[in-house]
Design a protein around this motif. Structure first.
Motif, short mmCIF file in Angstrom:
data_model
loop_
_atom_site.label_atom_id
_atom_site.label_comp_id
_atom_site.label_asym_id
_atom_site.label_seq_id
_atom_site.Cartn_x
_atom_site.Cartn_y
_atom_site.Cartn_z
N VAL A 132 1.33 0.48 -15.45
CA VAL A 132 2.04 1.47 -16.24
C VAL A 132 3.29 1.94 -15.51
O VAL A 132 3.34 1.98 -14.28
N ASP A 133 4.29 2.30 -16.27
CA ASP A 133 5.52 2.84 -15.67
C ASP A 133 5.24 4.22 -15.10
O ASP A 133 4.64 5.08 -15.76
N ARG B 75 2.94 5.40 -6.14
CA ARG B 75 2.51 5.33 -7.54
C ARG B 75 1.46 6.40 -7.84
O ARG B 75 1.53 7.08 -8.87
N GLN B 76 0.49 6.52 -6.96
CA GLN B 76 -0.56 7.52 -7.16
C GLN B 76 0.03 8.93 -7.25
O GLN B 76 -0.31 9.72 -8.13
N ARG C 206 0.83 -1.21 0.00
CA ARG C 206 0.00 0.00 0.00
C ARG C 206 0.86 1.26 0.00
O ARG C 206 0.46 2.29 -0.57
N SER C 207 2.04 1.19 0.59
CA SER C 207 2.96 2.32 0.51
C SER C 207 3.42 2.53 -0.93
O SER C 207 3.48 3.67 -1.42
N VAL D 281 -6.54 0.71 -3.91
CA VAL D 281 -7.06 1.02 -5.24
C VAL D 281 -8.52 1.44 -5.13
O VAL D 281 -9.28 0.89 -4.32
N ASP D 282 -8.92 2.40 -5.94
CA ASP D 282 -10.30 2.90 -5.96
C ASP D 282 -11.13 2.08 -6.96
O ASP D 282 -10.87 2.10 -8.16
N TRP D 283 -12.13 1.36 -6.44
CA TRP D 283 -13.00 0.51 -7.27
C TRP D 283 -14.37 1.15 -7.51
O TRP D 283 -15.30 0.47 -7.96
N THR D 284 -14.50 2.43 -7.26
CA THR D 284 -15.80 3.10 -7.43
C THR D 284 -16.34 2.88 -8.85
O THR D 284 -15.64 3.14 -9.84
#
Length: 575
Positions: free
Chosen positions: A284-285, A268-269, A262-263, A475-478
């Motif tokens: 994605v890179d 990444r975000q 999660r870190s 991760v956002d699954w909305t």
């Protein structure tokens, strides 16, 4: 630490009991030979040992016949003749093999000459055969056949899945390449296309799985077990660990790996500059570089992989080259080919076969190296005349393959320049932080599935989502909830090989230990690798680990020590 084992194989090669040209796809040709074994009088321990050797060679012929039919069917899921050939074997030969196998197991286990056998040599075989005798129920044979047929049905449904994308029909492995492109809209479209295609068949797959759950529960009850989990542990010969140890693994994944994962998700975000991390943002890179494309076609993949193995260890390089015979590799993805990858033993000729769906991705390179590790294991232990010992416990089979993925990292320059090779190493190590939680998710799900018989689909879905919350990425699954709820269906092990998954986690911890050895002394690591793999399945699981100088432990402390080493290595690699 368990004592280190070594093994000296008796003379290898087939006995003269089984004709070289036997058609082992037909029970009519196998039956007289199996009956001869059942009728054979045993007057001494040497007679019993010869029976075991002759039975091993006959079992190898039957196993190879099944393997060849399975290979053909998975390579051509749209070939009705291939499908029929495999199903004919499953329906008409496999049940007879199970029935006769039980009678032979019992003949060996109950023989008055059993105590005259070499104790160390036959310890594992007799332990396993005793378990098989205790588990066998004739009424389970047709149930197991039906379960296998349902697995083939799943494979057929999954193999037929394609997506129309950018004007072309593409397989799902091909679609994975689009999850690495830098354009976010393209990634999202690709992810949605695949998810919607899977979702279209989710009801069909749920029906198949419901039938499997019912069959497996009946199999367990017939064998006097309260649930299929406890039955499966004995059937899979898990004598050296149990459900409590699996719970330790789950806890270690949650406490050690999930925070790291999660870190990395948050990093990444931030690097991508997105408001929330979505499922199509994970491949994605983060610097916007083009996806790693290590090879253009399978010829290049094979040629350069060979160079890696020759640099790592000339003996392994020669083993890999022995598979380049036109009959031992089917690597390219195509329509009508089953998903995934595997290494299959052809037990009579004692030569492995590698199957995969290569589409030019870094993951394909890792799969090639992984399956080659399985092949090395098969080749290293093939001198053992006992078929039973030419198949090791899965927990150790995966050490053979996963360790190759790590130990080969210094040689990725065969495919990449220095910067790309460092990037590929980083991608693989970061993936470990995701892999172990996913393994824990699947394993915990299976423990729940089979200790809660009679559950409904809504409860199953709720449990799956709870486990995703416990072990999943940030991760956002909305708006994607319906896809997440059935995302377990993409894990073929749940359908085809129940309870086969935590082995990957146990083995990954062993592979990381071997990787640490190689960082300090590669020659020592490769010597340990060859020594341990040569044992095949001839010793108990803890002794196999000890033969490679590995600790057989997978609780939180061991996991933390190894993941700390991974974190240290990641610190040394550029983003």
């Amino acid at each position: 630490m368990y004592p280190m084992s070594t093994v000296t194989h008796p003379p290898a090669g087939p006995t003269d009991f089984v004709p070289a040209d036997i058609d082992a796809t037909r029970w009519e040709t196998l039956a007289p030979l199996y009956q001869a074994l059942l009728d054979r009088a045993l007057k001494c321990a040497n007679c019993l040992e010869q029976l075991i050797l002759d039975r091993s060679e006959l079992d190898a012929a039957a196993a190879e016949a099944r393997a060849n039919l399975y290979i053909r069917m998975t390579c051509h899921t749209d070939d009705e003749a291939a499908k029929k050939g495999y199903l004919d074997f499953v329906e008409n030969v496999s049940p007879k093999l199970k029935e006769t196998g039980f009678e032979l197991d019992r003949k060996i286990v109950e023989s008055p000459h059993r105590d005259g056998l070499d104790t160390q040599r036959y310890e594992v075989l007799l332990r396993d055969l005793t378990a098989e005798v205790e588990l066998y129920r004739p009424e389970n044979v047709p149930l197991e056949t039906e379960d296998t047929k349902l697995g083939q049905e799943f494979s057929e449904v999954a193999g037929a899945m394609t997506v129309e994308f950018e004007g072309k029909e593409r397989t799902l492995p091909e679609m994975a390449t689009y999850l690495e492109v830098t354009d976010r809209a393209t990634r999202e479209a690709a992810w949605r296309g695949v998810s919607e295609r899977r979702y279209r068949d989710h009801e069909t797959l749920s029906v198949i799985f419901d039938k499997m759950l019912d069959l497996r529960g009946r199999i367990a009850r017939n064998a006097d077990f309260d649930n299929y989990r406890d039955y499966a542990f004995k059937a899979m010969h898990r004598f050296d660990y149990g459900p409590a140890a699996c719970a330790d693994f789950h806890r270690g994944a949650e406490e050690v790996c999930v925070p790291v994962m999660r870190s990395l998700n948050r990093e990444r975000q931030e690097a991508l500059g997105v408001e929330s991390l979505r499922p199509w943002d994970l491949g994605v890179d983060i610097k916007g570089r083009d996806p790693l494309r290590p090879f253009k076609d399978v010829d290049e993949l094979v040629t350069k992989t060979s160079k890696i193995f020759h640099r790592l260890d000339p003996e392994l390089g020669a083993m890999f080259d022995s598979l380049r015979d036109g009959e031992s590799l089917d690597l390219a993805t195509r329509k009508g080919k089953a998903p995934g990858g595997y290494q299959e033993n052809r037990d009579r000729i004692r030569k492995p076969f590698i199957f995969m769906n290569a589409a030019g991705m870094q993951n394909d390179l890792e799969t090639m190296i992984h399956e080659a590790g399985h092949a090395f294991h098969s080749i290293l232990c093939r001198a053992d005349p006992l078929l039973h010992y030419r198949h090791a416990p899965i927990e150790f089979c995966e050490v053979a393959s996963m360790s190759m993925e790590l130990i080969c990292q210094p040689y990725l320059g065969e495919f990449y320049d220095d910067a790309e090779a460092a990037r590929a190493r980083r991608v693989h190590l970061e993936a470990l932080a995701r892999l172990i939680p996913w393994i824990a998710t699947i394993d915990a799900f299976q423990h729940w599935l089979y200790t809660n018989p009679g559950h409904d689909r809504a409860t199953r879905q709720a449990t799956w989502l709870e486990l995703n919350d416990r072990f999943g990425a940030a991760v956002d699954w909305t708006g994607l909830e319906q896809f997440r709820a059935v995302s377990w269906q993409r894990q073929l092990h749940l359908f085809e090989v129940p309870f086969y998954y935590i082995e990957y986690g146990i083995a990954q911890l062993g592979a990381l230990q071997l990787w640490l050895q190689a960082r300090e002394d590669q020659n020592r690591a490769m010597t340990n690798y060859r020594r341990a793999m040569t044992l095949g399945g001839a010793r108990p699981l803890p002794e196999l680990f000890a033969a490679a100088e590995l600790e057989f432990d997978f609780g939180p402390p061991t996991m933390k020590r190894l993941m700390d080493a991974v974190a240290e290595e990641l610190e040394s690699l550029p983003l």
